[in-house]
Design a protein around this motif. Structure first.
Motif, PDB file in Angstrom:
ATOM      1  N   UNK A  52       0.845  -1.207   0.000  1.00 50.25           N
ATOM      2  CA  UNK A  52       0.000   0.000   0.000  1.00 50.25           C
ATOM      3  C   UNK A  52       0.876   1.250   0.000  1.00 50.25           C
ATOM      4  N   UNK A  53       1.981   1.222   0.734  1.00 51.28           N
ATOM      5  CA  UNK A  53       2.914   2.357   0.749  1.00 51.28           C
ATOM      6  C   UNK A  53       3.467   2.609  -0.654  1.00 51.28           C
ATOM      7  N   UNK A  54       3.891   1.545  -1.308  1.00 49.43           N
ATOM      8  CA  UNK A  54       4.539   1.692  -2.610  1.00 49.43           C
ATOM      9  C   UNK A  54       3.580   2.210  -3.686  1.00 49.43           C
ATOM     10  N   UNK A  65      -8.067   7.452  -0.245  1.00 57.16           N
ATOM     11  CA  UNK A  65      -7.378   7.446   1.041  1.00 57.16           C
ATOM     12  C   UNK A  65      -7.224   5.997   1.485  1.00 57.16           C
ATOM     13  N   UNK A  66      -6.073   5.641   2.015  1.00 54.11           N
ATOM     14  CA  UNK A  66      -5.838   4.305   2.549  1.00 54.11           C
ATOM     15  C   UNK A  66      -5.873   4.383   4.071  1.00 54.11           C
ATOM     16  N   UNK A  79       5.093   2.740  15.736  1.00 53.51           N
ATOM     17  CA  UNK A  79       6.394   2.099  15.483  1.00 53.51           C
ATOM     18  C   UNK A  79       6.398   1.432  14.103  1.00 53.51           C
ATOM     19  N   UNK A  80       5.287   0.811  13.743  1.00 54.38           N
ATOM     20  CA  UNK A  80       5.132   0.140  12.442  1.00 54.38           C
ATOM     21  C   UNK A  80       5.231   1.182  11.321  1.00 54.38           C
ATOM     22  N   UNK A  81       4.535   2.291  11.492  1.00 55.17           N
ATOM     23  CA  UNK A  81       4.562   3.391  10.512  1.00 55.17           C
ATOM     24  C   UNK A  81       5.980   3.920  10.344  1.00 55.17           C
ATOM     25  N   UNK A  82       6.659   4.167  11.463  1.00 57.89           N
ATOM     26  CA  UNK A  82       8.010   4.734  11.406  1.00 57.89           C
ATOM     27  C   UNK A  82       9.008   3.747  10.801  1.00 57.89           C
ATOM     28  N   UNK A  83       8.911   2.482  11.176  1.00 54.94           N
ATOM     29  CA  UNK A  83       9.859   1.482  10.689  1.00 54.94           C
ATOM     30  C   UNK A  83       9.775   1.308   9.171  1.00 54.94           C
ATOM     31  N   UNK A  84       8.541   1.398   8.629  1.00 53.56           N
ATOM     32  CA  UNK A  84       8.346   1.106   7.208  1.00 53.56           C
ATOM     33  C   UNK A  84       7.968   2.335   6.371  1.00 53.56           C
ATOM     34  N   UNK A  86       5.316   4.324   6.399  1.00 53.92           N
ATOM     35  CA  UNK A  86       3.944   4.243   5.877  1.00 53.92           C
ATOM     36  C   UNK A  86       3.324   5.640   5.823  1.00 53.92           C
ATOM     37  N   UNK A  87       2.840   6.059   4.655  1.00 52.94           N
ATOM     38  CA  UNK A  87       2.309   7.414   4.493  1.00 52.94           C
ATOM     39  C   UNK A  87       0.794   7.510   4.715  1.00 52.94           C
TER      40      UNK A  87
END
Length: 155
Positions: A52-54, A65-66, A79-84, A86-87
């Motif tokens: 989804x990020x890509x 919107x996702x 933490x998941x958002x920051x690690x990967x 994710x926008x």
């Protein structure tokens, strides 16, 4: 409550990874790709989130919107958002109330154990708040591309 394509999507208000309250109605006038996933930082969920990020920019170009939803707490989501990188927002459904409304809180079996959890599923909600597509028991490979292709077809 049973949900069905062609019906209004069940409304909700949940806390996001940012700590803000998010309501489905906040996104009226845009498509919403609402995806439910079992758990942050697990292999399948990480692959799906990164897919989804890509494709995030392509969804945004289509006014989509996702939103990701799981029972994990906001801190774990962040933490998941920051690690990967994710926008998009991840929403907290710790009591699985929204998952139940969307019919994705299911009895699961893993290594001989039964437990309740999220069945990986994605819903597309149109600009007026109607449910126009659902995928249940999602297999991650190629799924995000399918969701993107469906929104492109809406023109």
């Amino acid at each position: 409550m049973t949900i069905a394509v062609g019906q209004p999507a069940p409304a909700f208000e949940l806390i996001a990874n940012t700590g803000e309250k998010v309501k489905l109605s906040d996104f009226k006038g845009k498509y919403v790709v609402l995806y439910f996933y079992p758990k942050d930082m697990t292999p399948g969920c990480t692959t799906e989130a990164c897919d989804f990020r890509d494709f995030h920019d392509q969804f945004a170009e289509l006014e989509a919107i996702i939103l990701g939803v799981s029972p994990d707490p906001a801190e774990k989501h962040q933490k998941f958002v920051e690690k990967h990188g994710l926008p998009f927002l991840l929403l907290v459904d710790e009591k699985h109330e929204v998952a139940e409304r969307y019919g994705v809180w299911k009895l699961k079996k893993n290594f001989g154990k039964e437990y309740m959890g999220i069945e990986r599923s994605t819903f597309v909600i149109d600009k007026e708040g109607m449910l126009i597509k659902e995928w249940r028991k999602v297999k991650v490979k190629g799924h995000v591309e399918d969701a993107l292709a469906f929104i492109k077809e809406q023109g």
